[in-house]
Design a protein around this motif. Structure first.
Motif, PDB file in Angstrom:
ATOM      1  N   VAL A   1       0.865  -1.172   0.000  1.00 54.99           N
ATOM      2  CA  VAL A   1       0.000   0.000   0.000  1.00 54.99           C
ATOM      3  C   VAL A   1       0.905   1.225   0.000  1.00 54.99           C
ATOM      4  N   GLN A   2       0.651   2.123  -0.914  1.00 56.06           N
ATOM      5  CA  GLN A   2       1.407   3.375  -0.966  1.00 56.06           C
ATOM      6  C   GLN A   2       0.530   4.502  -0.411  1.00 56.06           C
ATOM      7  N   LEU A   3       1.151   5.356   0.397  1.00 56.24           N
ATOM      8  CA  LEU A   3       0.441   6.463   1.028  1.00 56.24           C
ATOM      9  C   LEU A   3       1.168   7.763   0.713  1.00 56.24           C
TER      10      LEU A   3
ATOM     11  N   CYS B   1       0.629   9.684   7.783  1.00 59.82           N
ATOM     12  CA  CYS B   1      -0.504   8.777   7.787  1.00 59.82           C
ATOM     13  C   CYS B   1       0.024   7.347   7.718  1.00 59.82           C
ATOM     14  N   ALA B   2      -0.784   6.439   8.213  1.00 62.98           N
ATOM     15  CA  ALA B   2      -0.387   5.043   8.305  1.00 62.98           C
ATOM     16  C   ALA B   2      -1.593   4.164   8.034  1.00 62.98           C
ATOM     17  N   ALA B   3      -1.326   2.977   7.514  1.00 64.43           N
ATOM     18  CA  ALA B   3      -2.397   2.044   7.190  1.00 64.43           C
ATOM     19  C   ALA B   3      -2.039   0.655   7.693  1.00 64.43           C
ATOM     20  N   GLY B   4      -3.044  -0.099   8.035  1.00 63.64           N
ATOM     21  CA  GLY B   4      -2.797  -1.464   8.459  1.00 63.64           C
ATOM     22  C   GLY B   4      -4.050  -2.157   8.923  1.00 63.64           C
TER      23      GLY B   4
ATOM     24  N   ALA C   1      -4.320   6.797  -0.601  1.00 69.21           N
ATOM     25  CA  ALA C   1      -3.822   5.425  -0.573  1.00 69.21           C
ATOM     26  C   ALA C   1      -3.964   4.796  -1.948  1.00 69.21           C
ATOM     27  N   SER C   2      -2.963   4.022  -2.346  1.00 66.85           N
ATOM     28  CA  SER C   2      -3.012   3.301  -3.616  1.00 66.85           C
ATOM     29  C   SER C   2      -2.357   1.941  -3.429  1.00 66.85           C
ATOM     30  N   GLY C   3      -2.486   1.112  -4.446  1.00 66.28           N
ATOM     31  CA  GLY C   3      -1.943  -0.229  -4.346  1.00 66.28           C
ATOM     32  C   GLY C   3      -2.981  -1.177  -3.788  1.00 66.28           C
ATOM     33  N   ARG C   4      -2.570  -2.110  -2.972  1.00 69.04           N
ATOM     34  CA  ARG C   4      -3.473  -3.135  -2.450  1.00 69.04           C
ATOM     35  C   ARG C   4      -4.177  -2.605  -1.204  1.00 69.04           C
ATOM     36  N   THR C   5      -5.042  -1.631  -1.442  1.00 66.08           N
ATOM     37  CA  THR C   5      -5.715  -0.975  -0.325  1.00 66.08           C
ATOM     38  C   THR C   5      -6.678  -1.898   0.391  1.00 66.08           C
ATOM     39  N   SER C   6      -7.016  -3.043  -0.236  1.00 66.11           N
ATOM     40  CA  SER C   6      -7.913  -3.982   0.449  1.00 66.11           C
ATOM     41  C   SER C   6      -7.258  -4.560   1.689  1.00 66.11           C
TER      42      SER C   6
END
Length: 122
Positions: free
Chosen positions: A2-4, A96-99, A24-29
């Motif tokens: 995932v790219q942020l 920002c962060a994703a997970g 967010a882009s890429g494998r956002t799922s």
């Protein structure tokens, strides 16, 4: 992966407002929630706010509650942080962060943006 990418930082006077964006882009799922953190010079990275993609559940740090608002646009895969009544102590690099985690521990997040500088002058 995932790219942020964050945007919207800048210089503002105390009492002013800024809105940060995180696209967010890429494998956002793979992303369950998106969080905002900040890091001031010489300090550890600190939690600001988090939001779930699915139902919009929110959680804020006490220091920003009532002044900052986190929101998301699922269609655009973008999360926002509206910051009002800014104070000099809000000066920091904002990340920002994703997970697959909904909470305040930065170790729970898998993906991070590059950060955007927010400077609040007195």
């Amino acid at each position: 992966q995932v790219q942020l990418v964050e945007s919207g930082g800048g210089l503002v006077q105390a009492g002013g407002s800024l809105r940060l964006s995180c696209a967010a882009s890429g494998r956002t799922s793979r992303s369950y929630a998106m969080g905002w953190f900040r890091q001031a010079p010489g300090k550890e990275r600190a939690f600001v706010a988090v939001i779930k993609w699915s139902d919009g559940s929110l959680y804020y740090a006490g220091s920003v509650k009532g002044r900052f608002t986190i929101s998301r646009d699922n269609a655009k895969n973008t999360v926002y942080l509206q910051m009002n009544s800014l104070k000099p102590e809000d000066t920091a690099v904002y990340y920002c962060a994703a997970g697959s985690y909904f909470g305040s521990n930065p170790d729970g997040y898998d993906y991070w943006g590059q950060g955007t500088q927010v400077t609040v002058s007195s």
